[in-house]
Design a protein around this motif. Structure first.
Motif, mmCIF file in Angstrom:
data_model
loop_
_atom_site.group_PDB
_atom_site.id
_atom_site.type_symbol
_atom_site.label_atom_id
_atom_site.label_comp_id
_atom_site.label_asym_id
_atom_site.label_seq_id
_atom_site.Cartn_x
_atom_site.Cartn_y
_atom_site.Cartn_z
ATOM 1 N N LEU A 1 5.113 5.016 -6.795
ATOM 2 C CA LEU A 1 5.258 3.770 -7.525
ATOM 3 C C LEU A 1 6.565 3.728 -8.303
ATOM 4 O O LEU A 1 7.269 2.705 -8.305
ATOM 5 N N HIS B 1 0.831 -1.204 0.000
ATOM 6 C CA HIS B 1 0.000 0.000 0.000
ATOM 7 C C HIS B 1 0.869 1.260 0.000
ATOM 8 O O HIS B 1 0.556 2.242 -0.688
ATOM 9 N N LEU C 1 2.322 1.893 -3.364
ATOM 10 C CA LEU C 1 1.354 2.478 -4.299
ATOM 11 C C LEU C 1 0.922 3.881 -3.895
ATOM 12 O O LEU C 1 0.065 4.483 -4.549
ATOM 13 N N GLU D 1 -5.969 3.505 -8.310
ATOM 14 C CA GLU D 1 -5.536 4.901 -8.205
ATOM 15 C C GLU D 1 -4.148 4.975 -7.570
ATOM 16 O O GLU D 1 -3.981 5.442 -6.445
ATOM 17 N N PRO D 2 -3.108 4.506 -8.276
ATOM 18 C CA PRO D 2 -1.759 4.538 -7.692
ATOM 19 C C PRO D 2 -1.179 5.956 -7.723
ATOM 20 O O PRO D 2 -1.541 6.785 -8.560
ATOM 21 N N HIS D 3 -0.257 6.194 -6.796
ATOM 22 C CA HIS D 3 0.495 7.444 -6.772
ATOM 23 C C HIS D 3 1.757 7.212 -7.601
ATOM 24 O O HIS D 3 2.646 6.472 -7.191
ATOM 25 N N GLN E 1 -6.689 0.506 -4.302
ATOM 26 C CA GLN E 1 -5.383 1.165 -4.308
ATOM 27 C C GLN E 1 -4.689 1.001 -5.654
ATOM 28 O O GLN E 1 -4.030 1.922 -6.153
ATOM 29 N N LEU E 2 -4.832 -0.165 -6.265
ATOM 30 C CA LEU E 2 -4.236 -0.392 -7.587
ATOM 31 C C LEU E 2 -4.908 0.467 -8.660
ATOM 32 O O LEU E 2 -4.266 0.852 -9.642
#
Length: 805
Positions: A189, A159, A162, A183-185, A180-181
């Motif tokens: 990442l 988490h 991501l 809307e990744p940062h 979370q997958l």
């Protein structure tokens, strides 16, 4: 390693003048010097420990400084007080889940107090000397626990990788992972991906460039490159934030339910202790496998437990994470050439320096890089090697149950589930015995038993045996490792009855190997070494037989021809064709209780054996007409090209008793003339300026045993004076070893260099032992260390057919 040191015997008035100490006192030893190998190893371990300590603190939700405090306490305190010289201690991934749960449930200050109480518990367990008991836990449970912790860590850190925040449980983390997958940062990442790529590729850089870059640990390189890339790209990321040490939070009084606090203390203490002790055993194996450098003494596990407890007390009190022995950092310490505990202590010192002086640099590290590093560590904790090992030993249900239990319920609950499954599997194996009966084309009846033969299987065994007709030929194949008394009586009674009615019975093991017994001794079961000796189950008569013992000798030869010769005939025929090629010269006493093939598990062609009264090696030029020992040494080294020479003494040696108590005056009998080669041993034992020769773990029983130990060391010195031996030693083609065998205990000890005596209390004389009149004050010297029994799957079995039962 804890050792007890013996002192010289007070009874030295009988020694001849030349045997009394006359050398001047040895000069005082200067302060300890730090070897270059320890210095370089400490730097390598520090570079690995620094990012991992921060990452583990991040994974637990503790203040990041807590990881540095634990690393410093583990390095300095366990390095100084622990019993495993090369083991590195600090914050470990194995306690990450436990610590995170405690912080969430009780808060950080109470968690620190729990760490202090766990350290006190470890200290008490260490003084109770129960460390070896922790190793009784099934390896499948330990590996399953670590795998479950690794899965928990990896899922939680994913988490952060991501760009999000982990949840309180694995189930919640998995449930929220799809969102979370989605809307990744991207900045987090990409930083994490770079960290993982460097971790994966850094050890695989080929050629000369690879040898250069591998001098920098992969963990440090990954975090450093990710930090540099994030800074150059101007990525806005959460970073390490180390507050001022003046605001650092220390331990507080524990607040919460008493039973909950007690359970937490026991969990931290037991999980940390088991992980530390298993790591210490693994480090022992790594250090023993090194071909270069000094021999490292085996870990004193009780002392290691006390060292871990002391470090946890200090770490918790100063606001640090729980401390355990860490396998990854310890392996790096061994592989980079560390030779003493100085490397571990120096690594702790470097952590302190970094924590005080490098705070601005550490504050540049992105949390995503640390999260990726810890996630990689978590994935590595699910070891394919461990899975293959437990599969090979048919313990995969225990491993899987423990792993799932830790992931779903927690560490303590998962371990409890693993223990329950392990007990169930053991009971299932004990009760599940398959017994079959069949008749082949030749009319031979085969009764096959698969599994452990206990009283529970006796009814089925009896039914199968009674299917064999009277007077028929029968083969009973036993494929198991245990037979209790009830099963033995049932099988033996049927065998006696069947043979009395004209039938024949052959007992075989796995693969059809015949199980033999000494002739005329049906009630004697002293395998597996009985084929190697003329074994007598009944006490022989002390009166001489009328034939002068010829009948007993002929009986022994007959038993050899009947039982042992069929097993060794092929091997001896090969040796007769190829000639002898022993790898060792074994020089020992002529005492009849010392059976070389038995205590070394050797067979034909393995040892070139020289036996004499007192296992003496006359120095060159002092044989006085008896060159037999020197001739054997020269032949073994020059012609047979042996790779090692072992001098083996033993307890209760009559030669040493005679040497210790015989007056120097009187008739010069052949025995006295021979024993003069042991006078240097007497002198060495009486010399005040020489370190004592010791036995690890206990003092010598009396002056005779002390002389036996000293004599082994002295005869090794005599060996070095022989020209052929000295030349082979210079060329690196030969090794010398000392050995002591205690007859009454059936215990072997091997000689090694002793470490500095850091436990003077252990050298106190035992009550009632007049030979121990003053404590040993010297450090160093030689020590005889116990040879432990190991599991068959670890050390293998002998390749000699005659050693088969």
């Amino acid at each position: 390693m804890s050792t007890c040191t013996t002192t010289r015997s007070d009874d030295s008035s009988h020694l001849p003048d030349e045997g009394r100490p006359h050398s001047p006192p040895s000069p005082r030893r200067r302060g300890p010097r730090i070897a270059a190998a320890d210095l370089s190893a400490s730097i390598a371990v520090f570079l690995i420990a620094l990012p991992l300590s921060l990452g583990i603190a991040l994974a637990t939700g503790a203040p990041l400084q807590a990881g540095l405090v634990a690393a410093a306490a583990g390095g300095l305190l366990v390095g100084r007080l622990g019993g495993a010289p090369l083991q590195v201690s600090g914050p470990a991934a194995g306690l990450t889940v436990v610590t995170a749960d405690l912080i969430q449930q009780y808060g950080w200050r109470t968690t620190c107090a729990i760490t202090v109480l766990a350290g006190l518990t470890q200290l008490g367990l260490g003084f109770l000397r129960v460390a070896r008991s922790a190793l009784a836990v099934s390896p499948a449970i330990v590996h399953g626990m670590l795998a479950g912790i690794g899965v928990t860590i990896a899922v939680a850190q994913l988490h952060i990788v991501l760009g999000g925040s982990p949840h309180s449980s694995v189930v919640d983390n998995v449930r929220e992972l799809p969102a979370q997958l989605a809307e990744p940062h991207l900045a987090s990442l990409s930083t994490s991906a770079l960290t993982l790529a460097v971790l994966l590729l850094w050890p695989r850089v080929p050629g000369r460039a690879g040898r250069v870059v591998r001098t920098v640990p992969a963990a440090l390189a990954a975090v450093a490159l990710a930090t540099a890339a994030a800074a150059v790209a101007g990525l806005r990321l959460p970073r390490v934030d180390l507050p001022s040490w003046s605001s650092h939070t220390l331990a507080g009084l524990p607040e919460g339910p008493v039973l909950g606090i007690a359970a937490a203390v026991l969990t931290v203490a037991l999980v940390g202790s088991v992980e530390s002790l298993l790591s210490a055993v693994a480090v022992d194996k790594l250090a023993a496998a090194r071909k270069e450098g000094p021999r490292i003494p085996r870990a004193d596990l009780d002392r290691e437990l006390r060292g871990q407890g002391s470090a946890n007390i200090v770490s918790g009190a100063l606001g640090g994470l729980p401390v355990t022995g860490v396998a990854v950092r310890s392996a790096a310490n061994v592989q980079t050439g560390a030779v003493s505990r100085n490397s571990t202590m120096l690594h702790g010192l470097w952590i302190v320096v970094a924590a005080l002086l490098l705070v601005p640099v550490l504050d540049l590290i992105p949390l995503a890089a640390l999260a990726a590093l810890v996630a990689a560590v978590g994935v590595q904790m699910v070891s394919l090697t461990h899975i293959r090992t437990v599969t090979r030993h048919r313990e995969i249900p225990v491993y899987a149950a423990t792993t799932v239990g830790v992931v779903l319920f927690g560490v303590l609950e998962g371990v409890g589930i693993g223990v329950a499954v392990a007990v169930a599997v053991a009971l299932h194996r004990l009760t599940r015995t398959r017994i079959t009966h069949e008749e082949d084309q030749d009319g031979v009846h085969h009764v096959r038993v698969r599994g452990q033969l206990t009283f529970l299987a006796v009814p089925r065994l009896s039914r199968a045996l009674h299917l064999v007709p009277q007077g028929a030929d029968a083969v009973v194949e036993l494929d198991g490792s245990f037979m209790d008394h009830a099963a033995y009586e049932s099988l033996h009674d049927w065998q006696s009855s069947h043979t009395a009615q004209g039938g024949s019975v052959e007992l075989t093991g796995r693969g059809g190997t015949r199980i033999t017994e000494p002739a005329g001794a049906a009630q004697c079961h002293c395998r597996p070494w009985t084929p190697w000796r003329n074994h007598q189950c009944e006490q022989p008569s002390r009166t001489a037989p009328p034939d002068g013992g010829v009948g007993e000798l002929a009986s022994g030869i007959s038993a050899f021809q009947r039982n042992t010769a069929p097993l060794v005939r092929g091997e001896l025929a090969r040796l007769a064709r190829e000639g002898q090629r022993p790898s060792q010269l074994f020089l020992t006493c002529a005492d009849s209780r010392l059976v070389t093939s038995m205590i070394t598990s050797s067979g034909p062609g393995d040892l070139f054996v020289v036996r004499n009264v007192g296992n003496l090696v006359p120095p060159p030029g002092e044989e006085s007409g008896d060159d037999s020992v020197a001739a054997a040494i020269e032949y073994a080294v020059e012609v047979l090209k042996v790779r090692s020479i072992t001098v083996c003494g033993h307890s209760g040696c009559g030669a040493m008793q005679a040497l210790l108590h015989t007056e120097p005056t009187g008739a010069r009998t052949p025995l006295k003339r021979w024993l003069r080669h042991g006078l240097p041993s007497l002198e060495g034992m009486a010399a005040k300026d020489r370190p004592r020769v010791r036995i690890a773990g206990r003092p010598s029983a009396d002056a005779v045993e002390q002389l036996c130990l000293t004599n082994v060391v002295q005869q090794l010195e005599h060996l070095r004076a022989h020209e052929s031996v000295a030349r082979a030693l210079r060329e690196g083609a030969l090794e010398l070893h000392g050995m002591y065998f205690h007859v009454g205990e059936a215990q072997a000890y091997l000689l090694t260099d002793a470490p500095d005596n850091q436990q003077a209390a252990d050298s106190r004389p035992t009550p009632g032992d007049r030979s121990q009149t003053e404590p040993e004050s010297e450090s160093g010297g030689k020590v005889f260390d116990r040879v432990e029994a190991r599991a068959l799957y670890e050390v293998g079995t002998s390749t000699h057919p005659a050693n088969s039962p």
